[in-house]
Design a protein around this motif. Structure first.
Motif, short mmCIF file in Angstrom:
data_model
loop_
_atom_site.label_atom_id
_atom_site.label_comp_id
_atom_site.label_asym_id
_atom_site.label_seq_id
_atom_site.Cartn_x
_atom_site.Cartn_y
_atom_site.Cartn_z
N VAL A 194 0.86 -1.18 0.00
CA VAL A 194 0.00 0.00 0.00
C VAL A 194 0.90 1.22 0.00
O VAL A 194 2.08 1.15 0.36
CB VAL A 194 -0.95 0.03 1.22
N VAL A 195 0.34 2.37 -0.41
CA VAL A 195 1.06 3.63 -0.41
C VAL A 195 0.60 4.45 0.79
O VAL A 195 -0.61 4.56 1.05
CB VAL A 195 0.83 4.41 -1.71
N ALA A 196 1.54 5.01 1.53
CA ALA A 196 1.21 5.83 2.69
C ALA A 196 0.70 7.20 2.25
O ALA A 196 1.45 7.97 1.65
CB ALA A 196 2.43 5.99 3.59
N VAL A 197 -0.55 7.48 2.50
CA VAL A 197 -1.10 8.81 2.25
C VAL A 197 -0.65 9.76 3.36
O VAL A 197 -0.25 10.89 3.12
CB VAL A 197 -2.64 8.77 2.17
N ASP A 198 -0.72 9.27 4.60
CA ASP A 198 -0.17 9.97 5.75
C ASP A 198 1.08 9.21 6.21
O ASP A 198 1.24 8.02 5.91
CB ASP A 198 -1.17 10.00 6.91
N GLU A 199 1.94 9.89 6.94
CA GLU A 199 3.09 9.19 7.50
C GLU A 199 2.61 8.09 8.46
O GLU A 199 1.69 8.30 9.26
CB GLU A 199 4.01 10.15 8.24
N ILE A 200 3.21 6.91 8.35
CA ILE A 200 2.86 5.77 9.20
C ILE A 200 3.96 5.59 10.24
O ILE A 200 5.12 5.33 9.89
CB ILE A 200 2.70 4.49 8.36
N SER A 201 3.62 5.75 11.50
CA SER A 201 4.59 5.56 12.58
C SER A 201 4.82 4.08 12.83
O SER A 201 3.93 3.25 12.60
CB SER A 201 4.10 6.22 13.86
N GLN A 202 5.99 3.75 13.32
CA GLN A 202 6.27 2.36 13.69
C GLN A 202 5.24 1.90 14.72
O GLN A 202 4.96 2.59 15.70
CB GLN A 202 7.67 2.22 14.26
N GLY A 203 4.64 0.74 14.47
CA GLY A 203 3.64 0.19 15.37
C GLY A 203 2.22 0.57 15.03
O GLY A 203 1.27 -0.04 15.54
N ALA A 204 2.04 1.60 14.18
CA ALA A 204 0.69 2.00 13.80
C ALA A 204 0.02 0.91 12.99
O ALA A 204 0.66 0.19 12.22
CB ALA A 204 0.74 3.30 13.00
N LEU A 205 -1.29 0.78 13.15
CA LEU A 205 -2.07 -0.20 12.40
C LEU A 205 -2.52 0.40 11.09
O LEU A 205 -3.05 1.52 11.05
CB LEU A 205 -3.27 -0.67 13.21
N VAL A 206 -2.31 -0.34 10.02
CA VAL A 206 -2.58 0.14 8.67
C VAL A 206 -3.31 -0.94 7.90
O VAL A 206 -3.15 -2.13 8.18
CB VAL A 206 -1.27 0.52 7.94
N ALA A 207 -4.09 -0.53 6.92
CA ALA A 207 -4.75 -1.47 6.00
C ALA A 207 -5.57 -2.51 6.74
O ALA A 207 -5.51 -3.70 6.44
CB ALA A 207 -3.72 -2.12 5.09
N GLY A 208 -6.32 -2.04 7.73
CA GLY A 208 -7.23 -2.95 8.41
C GLY A 208 -6.60 -3.81 9.48
O GLY A 208 -7.14 -4.85 9.84
N GLY A 209 -5.44 -3.41 10.01
CA GLY A 209 -4.91 -4.14 11.16
C GLY A 209 -3.47 -4.61 11.07
O GLY A 209 -2.98 -5.26 11.98
N ILE A 210 -2.74 -4.26 10.00
CA ILE A 210 -1.33 -4.66 9.88
C ILE A 210 -0.47 -3.62 10.57
O ILE A 210 -0.56 -2.42 10.27
CB ILE A 210 -0.92 -4.82 8.40
N ALA A 211 0.37 -4.03 11.50
CA ALA A 211 1.23 -3.11 12.23
C ALA A 211 2.48 -2.80 11.43
O ALA A 211 3.13 -3.70 10.90
CB ALA A 211 1.61 -3.71 13.58
N ALA A 212 2.81 -1.52 11.36
CA ALA A 212 4.01 -1.11 10.64
C ALA A 212 5.25 -1.50 11.43
O ALA A 212 5.36 -1.20 12.63
CB ALA A 212 3.99 0.40 10.41
N ASN A 213 6.18 -2.18 10.79
CA ASN A 213 7.42 -2.61 11.44
C ASN A 213 8.47 -1.51 11.50
O ASN A 213 9.47 -1.64 12.20
CB ASN A 213 7.99 -3.83 10.72
N ALA A 214 8.25 -0.45 10.74
CA ALA A 214 9.16 0.69 10.72
C ALA A 214 8.36 1.91 10.26
O ALA A 214 7.25 1.77 9.72
CB ALA A 214 10.33 0.44 9.77
#
Length: 513
Positions: A23-43
């Motif tokens: 997926v492409v980050a529309v907003d900055e994704i912080s480490q640990g944030a949940l994205v795309a319905g529940g996937i945690a960002a590893n970085a």
């Protein structure tokens, strides 16, 4: 386009195709944030960059737009940032499917087409601006051309000719120290004559030194050029040196002014618009917002009988199989692939590779490989049939969506398009390119809102609001409406800032001798 993530508390991301494993980050994704319905960002994933949403094995393709943009160089887990550190370029088989997607594109009847207020030239072409150009056959006459333009402007005489947009010296760094035949000479010849006949020029003075390889007399013979009250030539050596040539040039331009000023804008069909398509300083949003929006505007222009020119061959590399499907016939598709093969050989013999593009700025904006960049760049061409393929600076005569072979470097690419007859230009940018293109007005389209807000004095339209819910089609209509207004005389931001005097850059191929 797919929908943005529905959960308001999540950083927004976008998945462009169900096939995609990123997926492409529309907003900055912080480490640990949940994205795309529940996937945690590893970085941390910065805006415009990519995050994996599925496991990607080493050597497996990374998919964006539903297409291959590269191959994993290590195991990529869901939540990983995907970029140069774990993804690289790779070769893969393309199915060209020549003309398989060609269709019967609708063109509106003449009476239903949009119009603009333009200049009708004696040869039937239509201009959007009314300049006088000073072309130079060789770098040795560049200073004299500039001195002539400065002298006319400084004299104040242009105040008496309000319909003239200005005097432009088109100077360049070649014309001698080159072969007198072959690709390099042919390109310069086409470029010079293409500018001399661009409908945005009301008059042309061609100035040479006299002893250069690119002889004015030879060009006149090739194109059967007869001098007239709107086309004059001279050389510094024959005229008697710098001062006398400047005086003679100012006198020649002064004689052109009354006739150039006499033309008036009149109502002309949008079918006479030839739109050059450019992108520069691209980022991860380019293929999501501004480029597809410009493509939607091109679709509208084609429906009104006009022409859109996609170029920058190194920046469709990896997406060419999508264009060959849209070719009106196999011959057009094969001509495009022939240019791709030429570029592969050209890069190899100069010790380069096609993935030398994207630039550092592109990569900082989220683009990882030329495959990714190309898929986004090709979106500028819309969805209609590919009706013709041209070599650099060839006269564009076909209607509809066409392709011209050019380098990816914006000034060189746009120079070829203007030589081909482009009378208006749209330029998408994500990082914030500063660019103008006399004699052809350039409209700047921002891919993202933060950059648009920072550089609002340079940008004409913000396409970043597509990420906030404005549709690509709505933005395409907004772009088309502005194209008509600028074609009718409204100044674009780059024109207001005075850009365009230094962007005439003919493509130099071959050895400098």
């Amino acid at each position: 386009m797919s929908q943005l993530s529905a959960v308001a508390t999540e950083p927004r991301s976008i998945r462009l195709s169900p096939r995609d494993n990123v997926v492409v980050a529309v907003d900055e994704i912080s480490q640990g944030a949940l994205v795309a319905g529940g996937i945690a960002a590893n970085a941390r994933v910065t805006r415009g960059h990519k995050m994996a949403v599925a496991p990607i094995a080493t050597g497996a393709p990374v998919l964006k737009f539903g297409q291959i943009i590269g191959f994993a160089t290590e195991e990529i887990a869901p939540g990983d940032w995907v970029h140069e550190h774990n993804t690289s370029m790779g070769e893969f088989e393309r199915d060209y499917a020549f003309a398989a997607g060609a269709r019967n594109d609708e063109v509106l009847p003449v009476e239903a087409r949009a119009t603009f207020q333009g200049y009708r030239r004696a040869n039937g072409k239509s201009g959007t601006r009314n300049y006088i150009g000073i072309l130079t056959s060789v770098n040795c006459s560049a200073s004299v051309a500039r001195f002539m333009a400065e002298a006319v402007t400084r004299s104040g005489i242009l105040k008496d000719y309000p319909n003239i947009d200005g005097i432009i010296p088109f100077v360049h760094g070649t014309g001698c120290g080159m072969a007198a035949k072959g690709e390099g000479f042919d390109i310069l010849k086409r470029t010079q004559w293409g500018y001399a006949t661009n409908p945005n020029l009301a008059g042309v003075l061609l100035v040479g030194l006299g002893c250069e390889v690119f002889q004015i007399s030879r060009m006149k013979e090739i194109y059967n050029i007869v001098e007239s009250d709107t086309f004059r030539t001279m050389t510094i050596q024959d005229t008697g040196g710098t001062r006398k040539t400047i005086e003679a040039g100012v006198a020649a331009i002064s004689e052109m002014l009354p006739k150039a000023n006499a033309v008036k804008r009149e109502t002309i069909s949008a079918s006479e618009l030839i739109l050059a398509l450019q992108c520069g300083g691209s980022d991860g949003y380019s293929g999501i917002t501004a480029n597809p929006a410009l493509g939607a505007a091109v679709d509208i222009l084609v429906r009104h009988g006009g022409t859109g020119i996609l170029s920058e061959t190194p920046e469709i590399y990896g997406a060419e199989h999508l264009l060959t499907r849209r070719a009106v016939n196999r011959e057009v598709g094969e001509k495009l692939i022939a240019r791709i093969k030429w570029w592969e050989a050209y890069a190899a013999r100069n010790g380069g590779e096609m993935n030398n593009n994207p630039s550092p700025g592109n990569k900082a904006g989220g683009l990882t490989t030329i495959l990714e960049k190309s898929l986004g760049a090709a979106a500028k061409g819309g969805t209609t049939n590919l009706t013709a393929v041209y070599e650099y600076a060839e006269a564009v005569t076909a209607k509809g969506f066409v392709f011209m072979d050019t380098p990816g470097y914006d000034p060189v690419s746009a120079t070829g398009q203007v030589a081909g007859g482009a009378n208006i230009l749209c330029f998408t940018t994500g990082r914030g390119s500063a660019y103008g293109c006399k004699p052809t007005p350039s409209i700047k389209l921002a891919t993202n809102t933060p950059m648009y807000q920072r550089m609002v004095e340079d940008m004409d339209i913000n396409c970043g609001d597509i990420l906030d819910g404005v549709t690509v089609q709505e933005k395409g209509q907004e772009i088309f409406d502005l194209i008509l207004r600028v074609a009718s005389g409204e100044k674009s931001k780059s024109e207001q800032l005075g850009y365009g005097d230094n962007e005439f850059v003919p493509w130099q191929i071959g050895a400098t001798m």
